[in-house]
Design an enzyme around this catalytic site. Structure first.
Site, PDB file in Angstrom:
ATOM      1  CG  ASN A 132     -16.403  72.143  24.850  1.00 41.60           C
ATOM      2  OD1 ASN A 132     -16.751  70.978  24.797  1.00 41.60           O
ATOM      3  ND2 ASN A 132     -16.261  72.768  26.012  1.00 41.60           N
ATOM      4  CD1 TRP A 168     -32.091 106.009  26.295  1.00 44.32           C
ATOM      5  CD2 TRP A 168     -30.517 105.339  24.847  1.00 44.32           C
ATOM      6  NE1 TRP A 168     -32.180 106.802  25.195  1.00 44.32           N
ATOM      7  CE2 TRP A 168     -31.222 106.421  24.288  1.00 44.32           C
ATOM      8  CE3 TRP A 168     -29.479 104.763  24.115  1.00 44.32           C
ATOM      9  CZ2 TRP A 168     -30.919 106.936  23.028  1.00 44.32           C
ATOM     10  CZ3 TRP A 168     -29.179 105.267  22.869  1.00 44.32           C
ATOM     11  CH2 TRP A 168     -29.890 106.347  22.328  1.00 44.32           C
ATOM     12  CE  LYS A 176     -24.650 103.355  42.686  1.00 40.78           C
ATOM     13  NZ  LYS A 176     -24.310 104.078  43.889  1.00 40.78           N
ATOM     14  CB  SER A 219     -17.062  63.309  28.461  1.00 39.76           C
ATOM     15  OG  SER A 219     -18.109  64.084  27.968  1.00 39.76           O
ATOM     16  CB  ALA A 238     -15.607  75.463  29.480  1.00 33.26           C
ATOM     17  CB  CYS A 245     -18.053  74.695  34.609  1.00 34.72           C
ATOM     18  SG  CYS A 245     -16.879  74.647  33.249  1.00 34.72           S
ATOM     19  CE1 TYR A 249     -37.384  99.400  28.569  1.00 36.13           C
ATOM     20  CE2 TYR A 249     -38.898  99.903  26.760  1.00 36.13           C
ATOM     21  CZ  TYR A 249     -38.572  99.960  28.113  1.00 36.13           C
ATOM     22  OH  TYR A 249     -39.413 100.560  28.988  1.00 36.13           O
TER      23      TYR A 249
HETATM   24  C1  LIG Z   1     -14.037  74.076  39.485  1.00 38.56           C
HETATM   25  C2  LIG Z   1     -13.929  74.578  38.076  1.00 38.56           C
HETATM   26  C3  LIG Z   1     -14.891  75.441  37.601  1.00 38.56           C
HETATM   27  C4  LIG Z   1     -14.803  75.925  36.295  1.00 38.56           C
HETATM   28  N1  LIG Z   1     -15.765  76.778  35.862  1.00 38.56           N
HETATM   29  C5  LIG Z   1     -15.703  77.253  34.597  1.00 38.56           C
HETATM   30  C6  LIG Z   1     -16.711  78.110  34.108  1.00 38.56           C
HETATM   31  O1  LIG Z   1     -17.674  78.441  34.818  1.00 38.56           O
HETATM   32  N2  LIG Z   1     -16.591  78.568  32.835  1.00 38.56           N
HETATM   33  C7  LIG Z   1     -15.550  78.210  32.009  1.00 38.56           C
HETATM   34  O2  LIG Z   1     -15.497  78.642  30.867  1.00 38.56           O
HETATM   35  N3  LIG Z   1     -14.583  77.368  32.457  1.00 38.56           N
HETATM   36  C8  LIG Z   1     -14.631  76.883  33.713  1.00 38.56           C
HETATM   37  N4  LIG Z   1     -13.668  76.029  34.161  1.00 38.56           N
HETATM   38  C9  LIG Z   1     -12.544  75.686  33.269  1.00 38.56           C
HETATM   39  C10 LIG Z   1     -12.909  74.526  32.324  1.00 38.56           C
HETATM   40  O3  LIG Z   1     -13.317  73.429  33.085  1.00 38.56           O
HETATM   41  C11 LIG Z   1     -11.697  74.185  31.479  1.00 38.56           C
HETATM   42  O4  LIG Z   1     -11.399  75.301  30.668  1.00 38.56           O
HETATM   43  C12 LIG Z   1     -11.916  72.966  30.599  1.00 38.56           C
HETATM   44  O5  LIG Z   1     -12.207  71.824  31.348  1.00 38.56           O
HETATM   45  C13 LIG Z   1     -10.654  72.699  29.781  1.00 38.56           C
HETATM   46  O6  LIG Z   1     -10.807  71.512  29.061  1.00 38.56           O
HETATM   47  P1  LIG Z   1      -9.523  70.719  28.542  1.00 38.56           P
HETATM   48  O7  LIG Z   1     -10.049  69.519  27.825  1.00 38.56           O
HETATM   49  O8  LIG Z   1      -8.622  71.623  27.797  1.00 38.56           O
HETATM   50  O9  LIG Z   1      -8.705  70.321  29.839  1.00 38.56           O
HETATM   51  P2  LIG Z   1      -9.098  69.421  31.098  1.00 38.56           P
HETATM   52  O10 LIG Z   1     -10.523  69.546  31.411  1.00 38.56           O
HETATM   53  O11 LIG Z   1      -8.089  69.764  32.146  1.00 38.56           O
HETATM   54  O12 LIG Z   1      -8.826  67.943  30.586  1.00 38.56           O
HETATM   55  C14 LIG Z   1      -7.530  67.484  30.295  1.00 38.56           C
HETATM   56  C15 LIG Z   1      -7.514  65.973  30.441  1.00 38.56           C
HETATM   57  O13 LIG Z   1      -6.220  65.499  30.049  1.00 38.56           O
HETATM   58  C16 LIG Z   1      -5.819  64.479  30.946  1.00 38.56           C
HETATM   59  N5  LIG Z   1      -4.352  64.409  30.896  1.00 38.56           N
HETATM   60  C17 LIG Z   1      -3.472  65.378  31.256  1.00 38.56           C
HETATM   61  N6  LIG Z   1      -2.206  64.966  31.041  1.00 38.56           N
HETATM   62  C18 LIG Z   1      -2.284  63.702  30.523  1.00 38.56           C
HETATM   63  C19 LIG Z   1      -1.321  62.751  30.098  1.00 38.56           C
HETATM   64  N7  LIG Z   1      -0.012  63.015  30.154  1.00 38.56           N
HETATM   65  N8  LIG Z   1      -1.742  61.547  29.618  1.00 38.56           N
HETATM   66  C20 LIG Z   1      -3.082  61.264  29.551  1.00 38.56           C
HETATM   67  N9  LIG Z   1      -4.043  62.129  29.968  1.00 38.56           N
HETATM   68  C21 LIG Z   1      -3.655  63.344  30.416  1.00 38.56           C
HETATM   69  C22 LIG Z   1      -6.358  64.945  32.290  1.00 38.56           C
HETATM   70  O14 LIG Z   1      -6.492  63.870  33.197  1.00 38.56           O
HETATM   71  C23 LIG Z   1      -7.712  65.528  31.887  1.00 38.56           C
HETATM   72  O15 LIG Z   1      -8.751  64.590  31.943  1.00 38.56           O
HETATM   73  C24 LIG Z   1     -13.727  75.508  35.457  1.00 38.56           C
HETATM   74  C25 LIG Z   1     -12.762  74.640  35.948  1.00 38.56           C
HETATM   75  C26 LIG Z   1     -12.860  74.165  37.244  1.00 38.56           C
HETATM   76  C27 LIG Z   1     -11.806  73.215  37.762  1.00 38.56           C
END
Ligand SMILES: Cc1cc2nc3c(=O)[nH]c(=O)nc-3n(C[C@H](O)[C@H](O)[C@H](O)COP(=O)(O)OP(=O)(O)OC[C@H]3O[C@@H](n4cnc5c(N)ncnc54)[C@H](O)[C@@H]3O)c2cc1C
Length: 447
Positions: free
Chosen positions: A303, A432, A359, A38, A299, A42, A424
């Site tokens: 969620n 607009w 633009k 958790s 993200a 991002c 606006y």
């Molecule tokens: C630097 C960065 C910036 C980002 N910025 C944005 C943003 O601005 N806006 C946006 O919408 N999204 C952004 N994202 C993407 C966003 O973080 C992801 O879409 C989101 O975290 C996905 O959540 P998730 O739970 O699906 O996967 P993850 O966050 O990848 O979590 C998956 C979890 O599963 C665990 N796991 C994997 N395989 C196994 C296994 N076999 N056994 C046990 N555990 C396992 C991993 O360790 C991990 O903790 C960003 C990502 C990064 C890296």
């Protein structure tokens, strides 16, 4: 009921919390292979940019809170290596090297995605890093501090690469970015992409197009990133070439895969197997414009899909319509946003796309501090439907994109959208709104 969740970040912990809130007597177990749960991935680029901030600030809720206050059986250091759908069990290895096995009534795969790492010589050298997990963020921050990093090569030019470029420039590091493709952000309309390119160049970023990474060599003074036609002497190489879904355990268990090898799910987040759900970056989604499957790992979807999967597990039937591919990011002083389809995507989906580029201004005429907003709208000539919008500007872009995103979810025509009652006042835009001006231009074009 035993509800097992693989992965303890956005999708996994959203599902665990939701299930426990809905059915407090449910046995909810989360198996997370790392020690972190958790956190805001991002936020990492902005945290790395500031040496005064601890990366631990990005933890949204600590593991003890999930365990002690919410009653979730959260097991960190537990890597799942196999799913046995017939026996309804998952098995794996914990950090102390011991094997484990758990039975489930319902299983959620929320294993996320992993950075793509090219198979080139030197990819495993110290100082060749990627940013995905919180541990990656800690490692990058520590490496920059301990090794007195001055020069970085960033391989890739997607949004994470660009956010990290800005973060490193804030630390006054010299940045070269490279990619084999000749265009920056190929999904973005060319004149908008040009604005982004100028912004990067004005901040002293060395952009190398048409340069693929061939290998990395260790030298007396750091690393040498060897590219197609040049090489770069640097202290660190950041690999930012995108991500791939962590779907191997699903594929090995016989679950159907989909776009880009993501796990195929229906609108209830159920996989091809009864009792097994998937959510977040590891799974696909329906696109609300094409109504076809897509894979856009972001993200909010992670969620929301975690919540919806938990609702279905708890017997509260929940169907998600899908995603519009809405995204926004910052490149120095620019905001870049998109929703829906661009012209090639619209053609590929069978539409008859028409595009207009406009633009316009971020504030009312003659209001001080006006800046330019660049817009690019795509619509379907046959149906008059809005298909997508892209925007670039110094202000007023990031949240403006939400209006056309909602219009796409509502399947609105450009005419409907052009008649929307938008807010606006002079400091925030012309009477607009820039999006309405663009929609009016589009109406002239599609007739
Ligand atoms: C630097 C960065 C910036 C980002 N910025 C944005 C943003 O601005 N806006 C946006 O919408 N999204 C952004 N994202 C993407 C966003 O973080 C992801 O879409 C989101 O975290 C996905 O959540 P998730 O739970 O699906 O996967 P993850 O966050 O990848 O979590 C998956 C979890 O599963 C665990 N796991 C994997 N395989 C196994 C296994 N076999 N056994 C046990 N555990 C396992 C991993 O360790 C991990 O903790 C960003 C990502 C990064 C890296």
């Amino acid at each position: 009921m035993d509800f097992i969740i693989i992965g303890g970040d956005a999708a996994g912990m959203s599902a665990a919390s939701r299930a426990k809130r809905t059915q407090p007597d449910m046995n909810v177990t989360v198996l997370e292979m790392t020690q972190d749960v958790s956190y805001s991935a991002c936020g990492m680029p902005y945290n790395i940019a500031d040496p005064q901030r601890s990366i631990e600030e990005l933890v949204v809720r600590r593991a003890e809170v999930f365990r002690e206050k919410q009653g979730i059986n959260l097991l960190t250091g537990h890597r799942v290596e196999g799913i046995q759908p017939d026996a309804q069990t998952v098995s794996g290895v914990s950090a102390d090297g011991k094997g484990f096995s758990f039975s489930y009534d319902r299983l959620l795969i929320a294993s996320g995605a992993s950075p793509v790492r090219p198979k080139v010589p030197g990819i495993d050298l110290p100082g060749v890093l990627a940013l995905k997990s919180l541990e990656d963020g800690r490692n990058i921050k520590q490496f920059v501090k301990d090794k007195n990093v001055r020069r970085v090569a960033i391989v890739g030019m997607g949004y994470i690469a660009l956010e990290m470029c800005e973060a490193f420039r804030a630390l006054d590091l010299e940045i070269s970015m490279l990619k084999p493709n000749p265009n920056l952000l190929p999904w973005l309309e060319r004149s908008c992409a040009q604005v982004v390119q100028q912004e990067l160049e004005s901040h002293g970023v060395n952009l190398l197009f048409g340069q693929g990474l061939k290998g990395i060599e260790a030298g007396a003074n750091g690393l040498k990133a060897v590219c197609d036609e040049t090489s770069l002497d640097v202290d660190m190489v950041l690999i930012a070439m995108g991500v791939r879904p962590n779907s191997d355990i699903a594929a090995n268990a016989g679950l159907a895969l989909s776009v880009a090898d993501s796990i195929a799910v229906d609108k209830k987040l159920q996989t091809s197997h009864d009792h097994i759900y998937a959510a977040g970056d590891c799974a696909d989604a329906y696109h609300v414009v094409t109504r076809s499957k897509t894979w856009i790992p972001l993200a909010l979807r992670a969620n929301g899909a975690g919540w919806a999967a938990a609702d279905n597990v708890c017997g509260k039937e929940k169907t998600l319509p899908g995603i519009a591919g809405t995204a926004v990011f910052k490149v120095f002083d620019l905001e870049v946003a998109r929703t829906g389809l661009n012209v090639p995507e619209a053609s590929a989906a069978g539409f008859e796309p028409v595009a207009v580029s406009v633009k316009t201004r971020s504030k009312a005429h003659a209001h001080p501090g006006n800046t330019t907003i660049y817009l690019h709208m795509v619509a379907d000539k046959k149906s008059g439907k809005l298909l997508g919008l892209q925007m670039v500007g110094r202000e007023g872009v990031a949240h403006r994109i939400d209006a056309p995103a909602v219009a796409l979810h509502a399947q609105m025509t450009v005419e409907d959208f052009s008649e929307s009652d938008l807010a606006y006042a002079p400091p925030f835009g012309p009477t607009w709104d820039p999006m309405l001006t663009t929609a009016n231009q589009m109406l002239k074009k599609i007739g």
